[in-house]
Write an enzyme that holds these catalytic residues in place. Sequence first.
Site, PDB file in Angstrom:
ATOM      1  CG  ASP A  49      -2.503  -0.682  -2.733  1.00  0.00           C
ATOM      2  OD1 ASP A  49      -2.635   0.621  -2.084  1.00  0.00           O
ATOM      3  OD2 ASP A  49      -3.585  -1.544  -2.287  1.00  0.00           O
TER       4      ASP A  49
ATOM      5  CG  ASP B 160      -2.791   4.234  -1.780  1.00  0.00           C
ATOM      6  OD1 ASP B 160      -3.674   3.393  -3.111  1.00  0.00           O
ATOM      7  OD2 ASP B 160      -3.070   3.017  -1.087  1.00  0.00           O
TER       8      ASP B 160
ATOM      9  CB  SER C 116      -0.735  -0.440   1.112  1.00  0.00           C
ATOM     10  OG  SER C 116      -1.892   1.171   1.107  1.00  0.00           O
TER      11      SER C 116
ATOM     12  CG  ASP D 221      -6.167  -0.226  -1.695  1.00  0.00           C
ATOM     13  OD1 ASP D 221      -4.987   1.114  -2.070  1.00  0.00           O
ATOM     14  OD2 ASP D 221      -5.810  -0.660  -0.419  1.00  0.00           O
TER      15      ASP D 221
END
Length: 579
Positions: free
Chosen positions: A312, A310, A151, A314
């Site tokens: 990834d 961010d 993340s 999400d």
Amino acid sequence: MKEKKMTLMTQVKYWQENENLPLEMKQQLADLAQNPDWVQDAFGADLEFGTAGMRGLMEPGTNRMNLFTVGKITEGLARLIDELGAEYKARGVVICYDPRYNSAAFAQHAALILGAHGIQVYLFDSLRPTPELSFTIRYLTAYAGIMITASHNPKQYNGYKIYGPDGGQMPPAEVDSVVKYAEAIDDIFAVQTGNLSELRQAGTIQLIGENVDQAYLAQLQTVNVDRKLIAAEADNLPIVYSPLHGTGNVLYQRVFGENGFKNVHIVPSQAILDPEFISVPSPNPESPAAFTEGIKLAKKVGAKLIIATDPDADRMGCAVLNQAGEYELLTGNQIAALMTNYLLTGMKKSGELTAQLEIVKSIVSSELPFVIATSFGIKTKNVLTGFKYIGEEIEHLNQTGSGKFVFGFEESYGFLFKDFVRDKDSLQAALMMAEVAAYYSSRGLTVAEGLEELSQQFGYFAEETKSIEMTGLDGLSKMKAMMEKLRSETVTEIAGVQVMRYEDYLAQTAVVDGKTTAFTDYPKADVLKYYLADDTWIALRPSGTEPKVKVYVGVRSDSTEHAHANVTRYQSAFAELLN
């Protein structure tokens, strides 16, 4: 030879001498093992698989992220699927990854382990956002998904998440089974892998990419509320976007362009898929430093909105031009309030607003969106922290017909509107935030002025989260002792203000006026929450992925200044209480 029965230095020697340990890791281990404290931390425990998977430094050791700890948990998943049978093996597992060091290697290693068990694997041909993984599990009716990502953590970290068949993070019971199977592995180096070429030729490992991208992008076209508004405003609304060196870069141009937002300027230095995250101290859209480069570009192009996702993709954060002519980073709670108000305003205008609609949030998120939702006459629901609980509520509404999900959020910059994804989706959030900006632009206002308008109508809300670090191998025991101490001592006032209600989500009890009642609306969780006489709430929650305890404070006041002063006062008072 079970590693748990070895002494620490025996474990280190076993790793150093194992023929399966890559040469690079052997050298890294030789250097790091000179430090006894490092050995204690890296080999003194197994890497914890918590509420959001596992996350750790990329180093040798049982308490680190490396090929072998990834292999161990993947073997646990494979054994669970073996137990479930042929139908589940055929449904298979989707594997996705972010741009971090070793992410692609970890993803392929997991694929080869699952393939060795004859489990169907759908492996993305390159990095993709976490929400697309969630979508793909549902789209392909797979049994599970694996996301390799840390993340927003610094570059030294990586992580591993497991998703269930609904596209949400795998429920606790199934995770417990995976962990149980993983812990039964005698030798972390003996996990079997298949041959990539053979598994590809057999079709056991299938590469996926554009075929799924198109389906996901088509669903993203259902997110926005008012296409006419976007058509009228978007061309004159410059927006700056930064993927923070991450997976948002893969799809952003198509996401914005296909939904009417063509005046979008990407931050060039942060559009590079760079595992060093070279332009930011930490690739975290909660951090003001992450917006430094975006602000420079925004000033050049005259943008009033900067969006960042961010690595990834999400979570989404944004900065807006405020009344002082400066770019101000909004909190996740403020973003959620703006989205709630705009979404329901738009649905009311189109005749879609009904009492069956429901907004869902975590118990540590702001009350302002609920206050707004109540003013529109729709339902609200609190769930435990973790987006999987929002996913479970979506499934409950769908199965029972007791309501219709319209929006879910967490204060940590996680948002979801359409349930073709069952995890937070920054691409959905980016589209909605762009439309929010278009809405206020159509009224001659900035987003910051729109937020002030909400505050004047509903009150000035402020929230703050602080973390108490619990480092070292005894970090978990420190956290446990702190929580036990609070449970054993009745807190009747904080900063001189009376505690009106106290909730213990582990004991599943609430105390009001000295009377204890049980509540069963939530699964058990290690969370304490206090409600004070002045509408303040304070919650305490150990992190599921890091050795720290989070203290959340939420207040409501008559001005921005008073609200923030009260947050500071309560954080200080609670810190004194913990000491």
